[in-house]
Design a protein around this motif. Structure first.
Motif, PDB file in Angstrom:
ATOM      1  N   VAL A   1       0.777  -1.011   0.067  1.00 32.16           N
ATOM      2  CA  VAL A   1       0.004  -0.208  -0.049  1.00 32.16           C
ATOM      3  C   VAL A   1       0.997   1.210   0.058  1.00 32.16           C
ATOM      4  CG1 VAL A   1      -1.800  -1.172   1.052  1.00 32.16           C
ATOM      5  CG2 VAL A   1      -0.140  -0.110   2.691  1.00 32.16           C
ATOM      6  N   SER A   2       0.324   2.434  -0.259  1.00 29.98           N
ATOM      7  CA  SER A   2       1.035   3.478  -0.201  1.00 29.98           C
ATOM      8  C   SER A   2       1.770   3.995   0.958  1.00 29.98           C
ATOM      9  CB  SER A   2       0.141   4.948  -0.296  1.00 29.98           C
ATOM     10  OG  SER A   2      -0.560   4.635  -1.571  1.00 29.98           O
ATOM     11  N   ASN A   3       3.147   4.550   0.788  1.00 31.21           N
ATOM     12  CA  ASN A   3       3.899   4.749   2.143  1.00 31.21           C
ATOM     13  C   ASN A   3       3.391   6.360   2.549  1.00 31.21           C
ATOM     14  OD1 ASN A   3       5.201   6.939   0.405  1.00 31.21           O
ATOM     15  ND2 ASN A   3       6.373   5.250  -0.464  1.00 31.21           N
ATOM     16  N   THR A   4       3.989   6.716   3.530  1.00 24.67           N
ATOM     17  CA  THR A   4       3.449   8.178   4.136  1.00 24.67           C
ATOM     18  C   THR A   4       4.292   9.249   3.814  1.00 24.67           C
ATOM     19  OG1 THR A   4       5.026   7.564   6.076  1.00 24.67           O
ATOM     20  CG2 THR A   4       2.893   6.936   6.210  1.00 24.67           C
ATOM     21  N   ASN A   5       4.783   9.260   2.557  1.00 22.80           N
ATOM     22  CA  ASN A   5       5.461  10.661   2.184  1.00 22.80           C
ATOM     23  C   ASN A   5       4.665  11.543   1.958  1.00 22.80           C
ATOM     24  OD1 ASN A   5       7.195  12.267   0.688  1.00 22.80           O
ATOM     25  ND2 ASN A   5       7.884  10.945  -0.936  1.00 22.80           N
ATOM     26  N   SER A   6       4.651  12.417   2.799  1.00 23.70           N
ATOM     27  CA  SER A   6       3.840  13.678   2.691  1.00 23.70           C
ATOM     28  C   SER A   6       4.120  14.844   1.755  1.00 23.70           C
ATOM     29  CB  SER A   6       3.502  14.204   4.214  1.00 23.70           C
ATOM     30  OG  SER A   6       4.955  14.543   4.798  1.00 23.70           O
ATOM     31  N   PHE A   7       5.634  14.634   1.466  1.00 25.85           N
ATOM     32  CA  PHE A   7       6.139  15.610   0.434  1.00 25.85           C
ATOM     33  C   PHE A   7       5.519  15.447  -1.023  1.00 25.85           C
ATOM     34  CE2 PHE A   7       9.567  17.499  -2.247  1.00 25.85           C
ATOM     35  CZ  PHE A   7       9.197  18.389  -2.108  1.00 25.85           C
ATOM     36  N   ARG A   8       5.230  14.142  -1.178  1.00 26.49           N
ATOM     37  CA  ARG A   8       4.654  13.687  -2.481  1.00 26.49           C
ATOM     38  C   ARG A   8       3.174  13.195  -2.273  1.00 26.49           C
ATOM     39  NH1 ARG A   8       7.932  16.353  -6.154  1.00 26.49           N
ATOM     40  NH2 ARG A   8      10.119  15.935  -5.809  1.00 26.49           N
TER      41      ARG A   8
ATOM     42  N   TRP B   1       0.217  14.173  -1.960  1.00 24.86           N
ATOM     43  CA  TRP B   1      -1.256  14.801  -2.341  1.00 24.86           C
ATOM     44  C   TRP B   1      -1.291  15.125  -3.810  1.00 24.86           C
ATOM     45  CZ3 TRP B   1      -4.702  13.821   1.333  1.00 24.86           C
ATOM     46  CH2 TRP B   1      -6.134  14.320   1.292  1.00 24.86           C
ATOM     47  N   GLU B   2      -1.351  14.050  -4.605  1.00 25.44           N
ATOM     48  CA  GLU B   2      -1.508  14.448  -5.890  1.00 25.44           C
ATOM     49  C   GLU B   2      -0.115  14.895  -6.383  1.00 25.44           C
ATOM     50  OE1 GLU B   2      -4.820  17.089  -6.928  1.00 25.44           O
ATOM     51  OE2 GLU B   2      -6.242  15.643  -6.711  1.00 25.44           O
ATOM     52  N   GLY B   3       0.952  14.306  -5.939  1.00 26.52           N
ATOM     53  CA  GLY B   3       2.237  14.549  -6.277  1.00 26.52           C
ATOM     54  C   GLY B   3       2.862  15.544  -5.248  1.00 26.52           C
ATOM     55  N   GLY B   4       2.181  16.182  -4.752  1.00 25.40           N
ATOM     56  CA  GLY B   4       2.723  17.607  -3.996  1.00 25.40           C
ATOM     57  C   GLY B   4       2.588  17.225  -2.616  1.00 25.40           C
ATOM     58  N   PRO B   5       2.878  18.525  -1.955  1.00 24.43           N
ATOM     59  CA  PRO B   5       2.746  18.569  -0.283  1.00 24.43           C
ATOM     60  C   PRO B   5       1.582  18.207   0.257  1.00 24.43           C
ATOM     61  CG  PRO B   5       4.640  20.109  -1.106  1.00 24.43           C
ATOM     62  CD  PRO B   5       3.638  19.591  -2.261  1.00 24.43           C
ATOM     63  N   VAL B   6       1.325  17.564   1.259  1.00 24.34           N
ATOM     64  CA  VAL B   6       0.158  17.453   1.923  1.00 24.34           C
ATOM     65  C   VAL B   6      -0.195  18.462   2.746  1.00 24.34           C
ATOM     66  CG1 VAL B   6      -1.145  16.209   3.959  1.00 24.34           C
ATOM     67  CG2 VAL B   6       0.365  14.892   2.090  1.00 24.34           C
ATOM     68  N   GLN B   7      -1.504  19.172   2.433  1.00 30.75           N
ATOM     69  CA  GLN B   7      -2.007  20.247   2.978  1.00 30.75           C
ATOM     70  C   GLN B   7      -2.936  19.910   4.279  1.00 30.75           C
ATOM     71  OE1 GLN B   7      -0.675  23.000   1.963  1.00 30.75           O
ATOM     72  NE2 GLN B   7       0.344  22.083   0.296  1.00 30.75           N
ATOM     73  N   ASP B   8      -3.570  18.698   4.344  1.00 23.39           N
ATOM     74  CA  ASP B   8      -4.423  18.368   5.372  1.00 23.39           C
ATOM     75  C   ASP B   8      -3.938  17.025   5.958  1.00 23.39           C
ATOM     76  OD1 ASP B   8      -6.458  17.238   6.973  1.00 23.39           O
ATOM     77  OD2 ASP B   8      -8.392  18.408   5.840  1.00 23.39           O
ATOM     78  N   GLU B   9      -3.126  16.910   7.187  1.00 18.35           N
ATOM     79  CA  GLU B   9      -2.568  15.884   7.470  1.00 18.35           C
ATOM     80  C   GLU B   9      -3.638  14.714   8.115  1.00 18.35           C
ATOM     81  OE1 GLU B   9       0.757  14.591  10.749  1.00 18.35           O
ATOM     82  OE2 GLU B   9      -0.529  16.370  11.336  1.00 18.35           O
ATOM     83  N   ALA B  10      -4.672  15.204   8.645  1.00 20.51           N
ATOM     84  CA  ALA B  10      -5.770  14.359   9.022  1.00 20.51           C
ATOM     85  C   ALA B  10      -6.535  13.566   7.922  1.00 20.51           C
ATOM     86  CB  ALA B  10      -6.895  15.167   9.861  1.00 20.51           C
ATOM     87  N   ALA B  11      -6.769  14.490   6.734  1.00 25.10           N
ATOM     88  CA  ALA B  11      -7.390  13.937   5.523  1.00 25.10           C
ATOM     89  C   ALA B  11      -6.165  12.785   4.843  1.00 25.10           C
ATOM     90  CB  ALA B  11      -7.734  14.932   4.580  1.00 25.10           C
ATOM     91  N   PHE B  12      -5.005  13.228   5.027  1.00 31.02           N
ATOM     92  CA  PHE B  12      -3.896  12.230   4.419  1.00 31.02           C
ATOM     93  C   PHE B  12      -4.004  10.943   5.262  1.00 31.02           C
ATOM     94  CE2 PHE B  12       0.834  11.374   4.132  1.00 31.02           C
ATOM     95  CZ  PHE B  12       0.693  10.771   2.828  1.00 31.02           C
ATOM     96  N   CYS B  13      -3.887  11.184   6.609  1.00 33.63           N
ATOM     97  CA  CYS B  13      -3.892   9.969   7.461  1.00 33.63           C
ATOM     98  C   CYS B  13      -5.284   9.043   7.082  1.00 33.63           C
ATOM     99  CB  CYS B  13      -3.852  10.356   8.842  1.00 33.63           C
ATOM    100  SG  CYS B  13      -3.813   8.962   9.899  1.00 33.63           S
ATOM    101  N   ALA B  14      -6.366   9.573   7.243  1.00 35.82           N
ATOM    102  CA  ALA B  14      -7.585   8.894   6.885  1.00 35.82           C
ATOM    103  C   ALA B  14      -7.466   8.179   5.326  1.00 35.82           C
ATOM    104  CB  ALA B  14      -8.917   9.819   6.922  1.00 35.82           C
TER     105      ALA B  14
END
Length: 465
Positions: free
Chosen positions: A179-186, A188-201
């Motif tokens: 499954v996906s890893n937790t790279n928050s820099f990439r 969110w559609e290839g860019g940095p995560v803006q919403d950490e809670a939504a990313f985690c979910a």
């Protein structure tokens, strides 16, 4: 020593030594012959800051040889060797007791190995024995993460999510969904995560979907690192590990923290997973367990994992001749003693934010897109323009394998240029490093990356050359 000259060593290496994960027959191979504190010296007398702790292993540096030699000598002159096959010896028993005391929750049972891959394989066998003892032999599948590295033996390689390491060796013996890893820099559609809670979910929903698709009653294990090494020190969003714990419990799988790198002080704790507020069922250790003064690994298992076997007096159908070697165990005990005596964990905790701030200044360089990590375990992601575009394969070859190794050596610093995900430069300084040394590491990295940017044409109007 053998007494060979620098040139003779180079020739002998080309003729006889098979290097690990390296091109063979390297011209001017870096051959290190001595260490002192956080420094190592090559056969030409050149000194380097070991900013990688010899691949995340040399936690306390290189100045404890006499203490470790004394511990080894005491053991060698008492009992040079005994297995843990239906017998045991005091050093292994005492070390198991110490690790159980340092581990969180009910992680009280310890199986010794010789290294990380063996630890991951042993953990999988413990996992299978647990499910068999509970009458669930159909649980033969696992969930792991993309790009994650969990070892190179064929069982451990099944969990590894780096396809080019796996493909040459045929069908994996364990059915693993990545499954996906937790790279928050990439992330969110290839860019940095803006919403950490939504990313985690979203990440946790993907894990659950993978479990359901594999068959909820067929998944035996969820395995992940507290900070993922491959891909460049990928940290998890808040709540991610609690979510993994909940999913494992809901669907009857075991949860494993692979701490071959993150354990033994690298994150400022003996078990890095405690920073997530979660107790897994299994933890793999190696590397820093002896601070690399001897080879050793371990699996630390929870009581509920072992109980079905222990209560029935069942045989654990796995064993390693040299696992828990008396000399390695004696050295590991001395290592724990030095950690406690010298405040090694406290040093990492005190200086983590200092190192983080120093590395963050490198983001001013055009080639640096992100800096991330925890404790004394950090990565710098390298990019080709202001839009944080990734380097293509030819560019990564030119940068990661072509330019950076030689320039780092010229700068007198050992770090890791890697591209199992995007291009990164990793550091993992010895846990004894003070603020001045950390500043020196950052300064040298800055010089190297300034030149790397110029070499790749990053920041110029014409882009990458």
């Amino acid at each position: 020593m053998g007494g060979l000259s620098h040139d003779e060593l180079q020739q002998a290496a080309r003729d006889h030594l098979l290097l690990h994960f390296s091109k063979q027959g390297i011209d001017d191979l870096l051959v290190l012959e001595r260490g002192e504190g956080p420094y190592v010296f090559d056969t030409k007398g050149d000194r380097y800051v070991d900013a990688l702790s010899s691949l995340f292993c040399a936690q306390i540096g290189y100045s404890h040889g006499e203490e470790m030699a004394a511990a080894a000598a005491a053991q060698l002159t008492t009992l040079a060797f005994n297995t843990n096959w239906a017998t045991a010896h005091p050093a292994a028993i005492e070390l198991a007791q110490r690790l159980a005391g340092l581990a969180p929750g009910d992680l009280n049972r310890v199986f010794f190995t010789n290294g990380g891959s063996e630890s991951v394989e042993a953990a999988w066998k413990l996992c299978r024995e647990y499910h068999l003892a509970n009458g669930q032999p159909q649980r033969t599948k696992a969930i792991a993460r993309d790009i994650a590295y969990h070892g190179v033996t064929l069982g451990a390689l099944s969990f590894t999510g780096v396809e080019r390491f796996k493909a040459p060796f045929g069908q994996a013996p364990i059915d693993v969904t990545h499954v996906s890893n937790t790279n928050s820099f990439r992330g969110w559609e290839g860019g940095p995560v803006q919403d950490e809670a939504a990313f985690c979910a979203r990440l946790l929903a993907e894990v659950e979907d993978a479990i359901v698709a594999a068959g909820p009653d067929e998944v035996a294990l969820i395995i992940a690192e507290p900070v993922q090494n491959a891909g460049g020190c990928l940290t998890a969003p808040a709540g991610y590990w609690r979510g993994l714990r909940e999913l494992a419990d809901r669907y009857g799988a075991l949860l494993m923290a692979d701490e071959v790198i993150t354990g033994c002080g690298r994150l400022g704790e003996w078990f890095g997973i405690v920073r997530e507020g979660v107790t897994p069922d299994l933890v793999s250790l190696a590397k820093g367990l002896t601070s690399a003064y001897a080879p050793m690994g371990a699996v630390v298992a929870g009581e509920r994992v072992v109980a079905p076997m222990a209560e029935a007096g069942a045989v654990f159908r796995h064993g390693i001749t040299f696992g828990g070697h008396p000399v390695s165990a004696a050295i590991a005990l001395k290592n724990i003693e030095i950690f406690e005596r010298d405040g090694v964990l406290e040093n990492v905790r005190a200086l983590e934010s200092h190192l983080e701030r120093g590395l963050a200044t490198l983001r001013d360089l055009p080639i640096v897109g992100d800096t991330r990590g925890r404790g004394f375990f950090w990565a710098i992601e390298l990019v080709k323009d202001d839009e944080n575009a990734t380097f293509d394969q030819a560019e990564r070859d030119r940068l990661v394998r072509g330019f950076l190794p030689g320039r780092l050596r010229e700068a007198g610093i050992i770090a890791r240029a890697d591209d199992r995900g995007d291009a990164v430069l990793q550091i993992a300084p010895p846990l004894i490093s003070d603020a001045a040394l950390l500043d020196e590491i950052v300064e040298r990295l800055g010089d190297v990356l300034t030149d790397a940017g110029a070499h790749m044409g990053v920041g110029t109007t014409t882009g990458v050359a």
